[in-house]
Design an enzyme around this catalytic site. Sequence first.
Site, short mmCIF file in Angstrom:
data_model
loop_
_atom_site.label_atom_id
_atom_site.label_comp_id
_atom_site.label_asym_id
_atom_site.label_seq_id
_atom_site.Cartn_x
_atom_site.Cartn_y
_atom_site.Cartn_z
N ASP A 16 -4.35 -2.83 -3.70
CA ASP A 16 -5.41 -1.86 -3.71
C ASP A 16 -5.37 -0.87 -4.73
O ASP A 16 -6.38 -0.05 -4.93
CB ASP A 16 -6.09 -1.65 -2.43
CG ASP A 16 -5.18 -0.69 -1.62
OD1 ASP A 16 -4.45 0.02 -2.36
OD2 ASP A 16 -5.73 -0.44 -0.37
N GLU A 59 2.41 3.69 -4.12
CA GLU A 59 2.01 2.48 -4.40
C GLU A 59 3.13 1.54 -5.03
O GLU A 59 3.50 0.41 -4.97
CB GLU A 59 0.81 2.58 -5.20
CG GLU A 59 -0.15 3.26 -4.55
CD GLU A 59 -1.18 2.39 -3.60
OE1 GLU A 59 -0.94 1.17 -3.50
OE2 GLU A 59 -2.04 3.01 -2.92
N ASP A 83 -2.00 -0.44 5.09
CA ASP A 83 -2.23 0.89 4.98
C ASP A 83 -2.14 1.64 6.32
O ASP A 83 -1.25 2.49 6.21
CB ASP A 83 -3.70 0.91 5.00
CG ASP A 83 -4.45 2.24 5.16
OD1 ASP A 83 -4.05 3.30 4.11
OD2 ASP A 83 -4.90 2.72 6.18
N ASP A 131 0.83 -1.05 -0.02
CA ASP A 131 -0.06 0.11 -0.01
C ASP A 131 0.86 1.11 -0.10
O ASP A 131 2.02 1.31 0.48
CB ASP A 131 -0.92 0.07 1.05
CG ASP A 131 -2.29 1.03 0.96
OD1 ASP A 131 -2.60 1.56 -0.12
OD2 ASP A 131 -2.81 1.01 1.84
N GLY A 132 0.33 2.19 -0.65
CA GLY A 132 0.96 3.55 -0.64
C GLY A 132 0.13 4.85 -0.09
O GLY A 132 -1.30 4.63 -0.20
N HIS A 162 -9.45 -1.05 2.26
CA HIS A 162 -10.28 -0.68 3.36
C HIS A 162 -11.77 -1.34 3.53
O HIS A 162 -12.70 -0.67 3.75
CB HIS A 162 -10.37 0.93 3.30
CG HIS A 162 -9.33 1.46 2.90
ND1 HIS A 162 -8.07 1.71 3.91
CD2 HIS A 162 -9.08 2.24 1.76
CE1 HIS A 162 -7.41 2.33 3.36
NE2 HIS A 162 -7.57 2.70 2.03
#
Length: 164
Positions: free
Chosen positions: A90, A68, A155, A29-30, A145
């Site tokens: 994601d 990301e 995250d 994740d970023g 999420h």
Amino acid sequence: MPAARRKQSVRLAGELPARAPGEVLVWTDGACQGNPGPGGWAAVISWEDGVVEERSGGLALTTNNIMEMTAALEGLRAVPSPSRVCVVTDSRYLHDGMTSWLAGWKRRGWRTAAGDPVKNRELWLALEAAAAEHERVRWHWVRGHVGHPLNERADELAVAAIGR
């Protein structure tokens, strides 16, 4: 190269990846405060034996897409090669770039379908090279999420790493 050792990228759809035998899952994740702005990235590496390793970092001025991509790049680099890896993201930008857009960009001389220069070319090339070091890399998109523990942990780490 023998067929069993052929490197390939596989596009998957769906919510959660099923771990193939011998495969390492790399949840990425970023995050960014502003775009551009200070950003963070994270890779949560889930080994087949149940061990989970966390990596993260950040930049003072960046974009969410760069974070990301950096998460995936650092995750791939953290796994010994050659390995079977499933990168879970994601980010549609990262997923679609690696599974659909990359070949077309290369054919068009690093131009988008609209004829514009491809953004983040150096990172796309680095991701392609890192993936090529492995026996197989699958790219799996998940909705972010929605409560998956390793996606949520990636995250949390990325947000905590903003500007680090």
